[in-house]
Design a protein around this motif. Structure first.
Motif, PDB file in Angstrom:
ATOM      1  N   GLY A   1       1.062  -1.687   0.074  1.00  0.00           N
ATOM      2  CA  GLY A   1      -0.016  -0.046   0.202  1.00  0.00           C
ATOM      3  C   GLY A   1       0.725   1.448  -0.124  1.00  0.00           C
ATOM      4  O   GLY A   1       2.279   1.739   0.596  1.00  0.00           O
ATOM      5  N   MET A   2       0.747   2.404  -0.662  1.00  0.00           N
ATOM      6  CA  MET A   2       0.864   4.130  -0.464  1.00  0.00           C
ATOM      7  C   MET A   2       0.484   4.912   0.361  1.00  0.00           C
ATOM      8  O   MET A   2      -1.014   5.164  -0.181  1.00  0.00           O
ATOM      9  N   VAL A   3       0.889   5.232   1.057  1.00  0.00           N
ATOM     10  CA  VAL A   3      -0.238   6.334   1.800  1.00  0.00           C
ATOM     11  C   VAL A   3       0.586   8.302   1.012  1.00  0.00           C
ATOM     12  O   VAL A   3       1.834   7.788   1.543  1.00  0.00           O
ATOM     13  N   GLY A   4      -0.254   8.750   0.351  1.00  0.00           N
ATOM     14  CA  GLY A   4       0.806   9.660  -0.298  1.00  0.00           C
ATOM     15  C   GLY A   4       1.433   9.515  -1.414  1.00  0.00           C
ATOM     16  O   GLY A   4       0.843   8.481  -2.424  1.00  0.00           O
ATOM     17  N   PRO A   5       2.607  10.168  -2.182  1.00  0.00           N
ATOM     18  CA  PRO A   5       2.636  11.748  -2.111  1.00  0.00           C
ATOM     19  C   PRO A   5       1.652  12.838  -1.597  1.00  0.00           C
ATOM     20  O   PRO A   5       0.854  12.359  -2.399  1.00  0.00           O
ATOM     21  N   SER A   6       2.017  14.111  -0.683  1.00  0.00           N
ATOM     22  CA  SER A   6       0.352  14.596  -0.911  1.00  0.00           C
ATOM     23  C   SER A   6       2.593  16.121  -0.995  1.00  0.00           C
ATOM     24  O   SER A   6       2.760  16.361  -0.081  1.00  0.00           O
ATOM     25  N   SER A   7       1.371  17.417  -1.356  1.00  0.00           N
ATOM     26  CA  SER A   7       2.569  18.648  -1.313  1.00  0.00           C
ATOM     27  C   SER A   7       2.035  18.944  -0.266  1.00  0.00           C
ATOM     28  O   SER A   7       2.615  20.242   0.378  1.00  0.00           O
ATOM     29  N   LEU A   8       0.910  18.164   0.427  1.00  0.00           N
ATOM     30  CA  LEU A   8       1.159  18.813   2.088  1.00  0.00           C
ATOM     31  C   LEU A   8       2.343  18.601   2.730  1.00  0.00           C
ATOM     32  O   LEU A   8       2.409  19.810   4.121  1.00  0.00           O
ATOM     33  N   TYR A   9       2.942  18.043   2.488  1.00  0.00           N
ATOM     34  CA  TYR A   9       4.103  17.674   3.260  1.00  0.00           C
ATOM     35  C   TYR A   9       5.896  18.099   2.256  1.00  0.00           C
ATOM     36  O   TYR A   9       6.542  18.185   2.482  1.00  0.00           O
ATOM     37  N   ALA A  10       5.267  18.722   0.972  1.00  0.00           N
ATOM     38  CA  ALA A  10       5.889  19.566   0.060  1.00  0.00           C
ATOM     39  C   ALA A  10       7.769  20.329   1.265  1.00  0.00           C
ATOM     40  O   ALA A  10       6.858  21.425   1.525  1.00  0.00           O
TER      41      ALA A  10
END
Ligand SMILES: Cc1cc2nc3c(=O)[nH]c(=O)nc-3n(C[C@H](O)[C@H](O)[C@H](O)COP(=O)(O)OP(=O)(O)OC[C@H]3O[C@@H](n4cnc5c(N)ncnc54)[C@H](O)[C@@H]3O)c2cc1C
Length: 289
Positions: free
Chosen positions: A133-142
């Protein structure tokens, strides 16, 4: 596969291994494909995400079920905790080393640091067809790089995938000085051809990242003088020591040093944060101390 993926700030999806390559004796480069990858991958460097790995003895991977937009990026974690503990996957943080949105593929470099952690264990045995499984990526954490004429990028093996993507994306005119700590010469992965000076620090020769940067004089040589900004990641206590050094002894503004502890000696990513971890997390979030 087949996990439904609502539009979310922190997407949860499934990825399947198509290829595994040992790029060094202790680094496995795993290529993944996934139906959701064209939608969730972003075109930026240093994309971080969490991989969900099945617990030993579990053939079915249970993933957090997302049923709402995740504006703050943490609903996935509530959904994750709602999974009964015996079925809950391990989650571990990784960097997307390269990606091809059109083809829906990405590669991840796993540092094979031993058999003590589920991610390194999995990476050493990964086979085409395996599903994670993969959670993200998200620009929230960029963490966008500060613009600088001279940039220090420092880290250990776990930071090399991020450093490589950052080198590929360096703005024209930024020169990079890379300090990379690895176990031995066999772990010196190829880094992109950028306007960079790379200094390898080998543990088998008694080297350490912190000492190498501390002893680097004015970062002299071809690089010529001081750096304006720094990006540091790797083992948490080394990262903290380097950040202190850069701010207190090299005079870099706190906001010019982007830092992140990627792993903690003798602690797994499941272990609760120590009070020191919490203090540094707060400092990072505030962007100053
Ligand atoms: C944003 C981010 C991006 C990251 N990107 C990558 C990446 O692209 N590739 C990558 O390989 N790692 C990456 N890491 C680091 C990785 O998440 C940790 O190393 C993680 O602990 C590995 O999980 P594990 O299950 O193997 O070990 P854990 O179960 O977490 O830990 C088990 C034991 O192994 C030790 N350990 C963990 N990592 C190391 C190490 N590197 N060397 C020596 N001992 C170790 C721990 O101290 C502990 O004693 C990243 C971390 C973060 C936060």
């Amino acid at each position: 596969m087949g996990q439904s993926m609502p539009v979310s700030a922190m997407p949860v999806s499934s990825v399947r291994v198509t290829e595994v390559e040992r790029i060094t004796p202790r680094t496995a480069r795993v290529t993944f494909t996934g139906d959701a990858l064209p939608d969730v991958l972003e075109d930026r460097p240093d994309q971080q995400m969490k991989l969900c790995l099945p617990r030993e003895g579990r053939s079915v991977l249970k993933l957090p079920e997302m049923d709402a937009d995740d504006a703050h990026g943490m609903r996935w974690y509530e959904a994750y905790l709602a999974i009964p503990e015996a079925e809950r996957p391990w989650t571990r943080s990784f960097t997307i080393r390269s990606h091809d949105r059109a083809r829906g593929t990405m590669t991840v470099d796993f540092v094979l640091h031993g058999d003590t952690g589920p991610a390194a264990r999995w990476g050493a045995r990964a086979r085409p067809g395996d599903v994670l499984g993969m959670v993200g990526p998200s620009s929230l954490y960029a963490r966008p790089l500060r613009s600088a004429e001279r940039m220090l990028l420092a880290g250990d093996e776990t930071a090399l995938p991020a450093i490589a993507t950052l080198l590929e994306a360096l703005p024209h005119g930024t020169r990079a000085l890379v300090y990379a700590e690895v176990a031995d010469a066999g772990e010196e992965v190829a880094l992109p051809d950028a306007e960079a000076e790379v200094r390898w620090v080998r543990r088998d020769a008694g080297g350490s990242l912190v000492e190498a940067v501390r002893d680097a004089g004015a970062f002299g040589g071809a690089f010529g003088g001081a750096v304006d900004a720094a990006w540091v990641a790797g083992e948490a206590s080394a990262v903290r020591a380097l950040r202190r050094h850069l701010v207190q002894e090299r005079g870099l503004p706190k906001a010019a040093v982007e830092f992140s502890g990627y792993w903690r000696r003798s602690l797994s990513q499941d272990d609760a944060p120590t009070s020191e971890d919490l203090a540094w997390a707060a400092e990072r979030a505030a962007g100053s101390a």
